[in-house]
Scaffold this motif. Structure first.
Motif, PDB file in Angstrom:
ATOM      1  N   ILE A  59       0.835  -1.209   0.000  1.00 45.90           N
ATOM      2  CA  ILE A  59       0.000   0.000   0.000  1.00 45.90           C
ATOM      3  C   ILE A  59       0.864   1.253   0.000  1.00 45.90           C
ATOM      4  N   LYS A 105       1.725   1.646  -3.685  1.00 44.93           N
ATOM      5  CA  LYS A 105       0.564   1.952  -4.535  1.00 44.93           C
ATOM      6  C   LYS A 105      -0.538   2.546  -3.652  1.00 44.93           C
ATOM      7  N   ASP A 106      -1.758   2.037  -3.759  1.00 39.09           N
ATOM      8  CA  ASP A 106      -2.852   2.397  -2.849  1.00 39.09           C
ATOM      9  C   ASP A 106      -3.793   1.201  -2.762  1.00 39.09           C
ATOM     10  N   GLU A 119      -7.543   0.560   5.951  1.00 36.39           N
ATOM     11  CA  GLU A 119      -8.044   0.470   4.575  1.00 36.39           C
ATOM     12  C   GLU A 119      -8.193  -0.977   4.113  1.00 36.39           C
TER      13      GLU A 119
END
Length: 419
Positions: free
Chosen positions: A194, A197-198, A240
């Motif tokens: 993460i 990236k996301d 997340e």
């Protein structure tokens, strides 16, 4: 008459001389390992020099044959025996991933070494992915620090697309899961992934290989709940990921519910029973009425074989929806639910070309059946519609909307006169 003596047939067959290059070489990684170890000892901690050495060595050494040995050395310093321990009788180097500093920057530099190597020698791709799968199965044989470094590296490699998310399958190994090794490793892995990236990119990679619904398997069966997963990863600073897993479970529950509803409709179960079942499942899964009406619409429209002729499908749709108006009405008690249904109808009619001309007739039917109110229809018409087929559907609805507005004005006028 032929006086020449005939040669007798023989059963010995013809002998062919085997060329040296056709003889199968014996698998002996000793010399290969010594060459790689010597080179790494010379380059030391200079990873740029390591990358150049590996690039040049590929022309002289048999990377294709000894890929596993090569990756073992780069990660652990020498060849790994089953379980993850280093082979005692082999040369080893102190310059490898496991002896490097335990920080993200160093792991990113190591990821670049692997990336350059695989880009230069494309045939190593598959072997590298197999190596990572093997290393994950050997996690118990590594120290905590070695596991942390491997987790960070794996996360970066996943983010860069060097390996597929299918390697995570190794983490579902029963022994690793039971001892909590898999979950702890996953924390470090997902943090570095993460970080690169996301969560949306991570989610897309997981979905691509069907791993999006399997994350719960990182825990033993008695702890495999959304609540436990959410708490574990939220406490570890990965909220997340917790939210993603919760959403995935909700999607899974919705798919199951839709499937069950379709089966009930296909069997011809009484609508009252379907309504009772749906309300119970809605409460159990904590679903909103807007979500529920979307599931019901999809189920209703999926439980029948539609006619392919445009002129016949409208009549078929009206007859079918009239049959399920009671079910639709039970889950449109709120204005937002009515709007959700209108949007689903619009989307369905646009995506299924034979239904393009049926939109207005479906809406009018549901208005007459008290499923849709005039307020919801007018709201949809003025500013709540989708862009899909907008001009076609607004034109279809124009006369009916004008009629609704006039009826509303007349009603207001009558009320004023009464006052």
């Amino acid at each position: 008459m032929n006086n020449q003596k005939q040669q007798k047939p023989t059963l010995t067959g013809q002998r062919f001389k085997t060329r040296k290059r056709d003889e199968k070489e014996r698998f002996d990684p000793t010399q290969f390992q010594e060459s790689i170890v010597q080179g790494l000892n010379q380059t030391g901690t200079d990873l740029e020099a390591v990358a150049k050495f590996l690039d040049a060595s590929g022309a002289k050494l048999d990377y294709r044959r000894y890929a596993e040995t090569l990756f073992d050395i780069l990660v652990a310093g020498g060849m790994l025996a089953p379980g993850g321990t280093l082979s005692d009788d082999m040369t080893r180097t102190e310059f490898c991933l496991f002896t490097a500093q335990e920080d993200l920057e160093t792991m990113q530099a190591y990821a670049q070494v692997f990336n350059k190597l695989i880009r230069r020698y494309k045939y190593l791709e598959k072997g590298f992915e197999e190596e990572i799968k093997k290393l994950l199965l050997f996690l118990k044989g590594f120290t905590e620090s070695e596991r942390n470094k491997l987790a960070m590296l794996t996360g970066i490699l996943l983010a860069n697309g060097n390996i597929s998310a299918s390697i995570l399958n190794s983490l579902f190994n029963e022994n690793l899961v039971k001892e909590g090794v898999s979950a702890a490793f996953a924390v470090k892995l997902f943090k570095s992934w993460i970080n690169e990236k996301d969560i949306n990119s991570v989610a897309a990679s997981l979905r691509k290989v069907g791993m999006d619904n399997r994350l719960m398997e990182l825990f033993p069966a008695n702890k495999r709940s959304c609540e436990h997963f959410s708490k574990y990863f939220t406490d570890a600073g990965l909220k997340e990921l917790s939210d993603f897993a919760r959403n995935q479970q909700s999607i899974g529950a919705r798919k199951e519910l839709q499937k069950e509803l379709q089966e009930q409709m296909s069997r011809g179960d009484p609508q009252k029973e379907i309504i009772a079942f749906t309300k119970e499942e809605m409460k159990k899964a904590n679903l909103s009425e807007q979500t529920m009406i979307s599931i019901i619409w999809t189920s209703v429209m999926s439980c029948v074989e539609w006619n392919k002729k445009e002129e016949l499908v409208t009549e078929q749709a009206i007859k079918h929806l009239k049959q399920y108006s009671l079910l639709l009405k039970a889950f449109t008690s709120q204005g937002l639910s009515e709007l959700s249904l209108l949007l689903k109808i619009q989307e369905y009619c646009y995506d299924n070309i034979h239904f393009m001309k049926a939109f207005q007739k479906i809406v009018v039917l549901l208005y007459k059946a008290d499923v849709l109110s005039e307020e919801a229809i007018l709201k949809w018409y003025s500013d709540a519609h989708l862009s899909k087929g907008r001009s076609v559907f607004l034109e279809q609805m124009k006369k009916f909307v004008e009629w609704l507005k006039n009826a509303e004005e007349e009603s207001e006028s009558d009320e004023e006169e009464t006052d």
